[in-house]
Design an enzyme around this catalytic site. Structure first.
Site, short mmCIF file in Angstrom:
data_model
loop_
_atom_site.label_atom_id
_atom_site.label_comp_id
_atom_site.label_asym_id
_atom_site.label_seq_id
_atom_site.Cartn_x
_atom_site.Cartn_y
_atom_site.Cartn_z
N ASP A 38 -37.52 85.11 138.83
CA ASP A 38 -37.15 84.87 137.36
C ASP A 38 -37.63 86.40 136.73
O ASP A 38 -36.87 86.90 135.69
CB ASP A 38 -38.13 83.97 136.88
CG ASP A 38 -37.73 83.14 135.49
OD1 ASP A 38 -38.35 82.42 134.89
OD2 ASP A 38 -36.75 83.81 134.87
N THR A 126 -38.72 77.96 146.94
CA THR A 126 -39.58 78.36 147.85
C THR A 126 -40.48 79.31 147.63
O THR A 126 -41.21 79.61 148.70
CB THR A 126 -38.57 78.64 149.14
OG1 THR A 126 -38.07 79.89 148.89
CG2 THR A 126 -37.38 77.53 149.64
N1 APR Z 1 -34.13 88.90 145.03
C1 APR Z 1 -34.07 87.77 145.83
N2 APR Z 1 -34.96 86.84 145.83
C2 APR Z 1 -36.17 86.98 145.30
C3 APR Z 1 -36.39 88.20 144.57
C4 APR Z 1 -35.47 89.22 143.93
N3 APR Z 1 -35.50 90.29 143.57
N4 APR Z 1 -37.75 88.08 144.13
C5 APR Z 1 -38.24 86.98 144.70
N5 APR Z 1 -37.45 86.50 145.42
C6 APR Z 1 -37.66 85.20 146.34
C7 APR Z 1 -38.91 84.42 146.87
O1 APR Z 1 -39.37 85.69 147.66
C8 APR Z 1 -38.51 83.33 147.13
O2 APR Z 1 -38.14 83.25 148.46
O3 APR Z 1 -36.83 84.15 145.54
C9 APR Z 1 -37.41 82.94 146.41
C10 APR Z 1 -38.07 82.09 145.18
O4 APR Z 1 -39.32 82.30 144.69
P1 APR Z 1 -39.87 82.07 143.09
O5 APR Z 1 -39.12 83.35 142.44
O6 APR Z 1 -41.19 82.02 142.87
O7 APR Z 1 -38.99 80.73 142.64
P2 APR Z 1 -39.44 79.33 142.79
O8 APR Z 1 -40.33 79.14 143.99
O9 APR Z 1 -38.34 78.64 142.48
O10 APR Z 1 -40.47 79.27 141.46
C11 APR Z 1 -40.22 79.25 140.19
O11 APR Z 1 -41.71 80.92 139.57
O12 APR Z 1 -41.10 82.75 138.74
C12 APR Z 1 -41.57 81.67 138.49
O13 APR Z 1 -40.48 81.33 136.17
C13 APR Z 1 -40.43 80.87 137.67
O14 APR Z 1 -42.01 79.14 136.95
C14 APR Z 1 -40.81 79.56 137.77
C15 APR Z 1 -41.30 79.60 139.34
#
Ligand code: APR
Length: 179
Positions: A38, A126
């Site tokens: 995000d 995840t």
């Molecule tokens: N590109 C691809 N994948 C990514 C990137 C990127 N630039 N950055 C992180 N990831 C991966 C993480 O390593 C993980 O495997 O995305 C996956 C999802 O992790 P999160 O971003 O933490 O998302 P999620 O588990 O769905 O949690 C969502 O986290 O960032 C906050 O605002 C968001 O509150 C929400 C929560």
């Protein structure tokens, strides 16, 4: 690989640089940004994306888990960003699998509505949301397979962009189970 006749691509890398028509953001219900993917998408896409999210919030309130909304891609290569909210993993007794499947299906619906033909997903839920990656990968593949079998010719390519080796391997294994 293919899934219901649609090209399936697993990429190890950063979703913000993907040249797909639409990329999917693992957002939270506020739609106002966060960390992880995000944060990366909002940083790379610029303020226009957040501005559009604010307008969506003003019009329809927050985005409940399993739902998805769509904005432009701002400064990203992708024309669209689909913001979806995955479930927080609470042990698996709270229909987290259904909510996660809905997040994938509703993301595909938002992208199909704007006639996007290629779409890139991160591994939703995840990271901060703690969903076990092997389970999440299977839910993701089955949800996409169900959507594509009900919406023939809706997409030409589905891409998963995975940020670390373990996640990549989990999606690779899940993809093999549905080939
Ligand atoms: N590109 C691809 N994948 C990514 C990137 C990127 N630039 N950055 C992180 N990831 C991966 C993480 O390593 C993980 O495997 O995305 C996956 C999802 O992790 P999160 O971003 O933490 O998302 P999620 O588990 O769905 O949690 C969502 O986290 O960032 C906050 O605002 C968001 O509150 C929400 C929560």
């Amino acid at each position: 690989m293919h899934i219901e006749g649609v090209k399936l691509l697993l990429v190890r890398g950063d979703i913000t640089i993907q040249d797909a028509d639409a990329i999917v953001n693992a957002a939270n219900s506020s739609l106002l940004g966060g960390g992880g993917v995000d944060g990366a998408i909002h940083r790379a896409g610029g303020p226009a994306i957040l501005e559009e999210c604010r307008k969506i919030r003003a019009a329809q309130g927050s985005c409940s888990p399993g739902n998805a909304v769509i904005t432009s891609g701002g400064k990203l290569k992708a024309r669209w960003v689909v913001h979806t909210v995955g479930p927080v993993w609470r042990g698996g007794d709270g229909n987290e699998d259904v909510t996660l499947a809905n997040a994938y299906k509703n993301s595909l619906s938002r992208a199909m509505e704007v006639e996007a033909k290629t779409i890139a997903f991160p591994s939703i839920s995840t990271g901060a949301y703690g969903y076990p990656v092997e389970k999440a990968a299977l839910v993701a593949m089955n949800a996409i397979s169900e959507f594509l079998s009900a919406n023939k010719d809706s997409f030409s390519e589905i891409r998963f962009v995975l940020f670390d080796d373990r996640t990549f391997q989990a999606y690779e294994a899940a993809a093999k189970t549905i080939q």
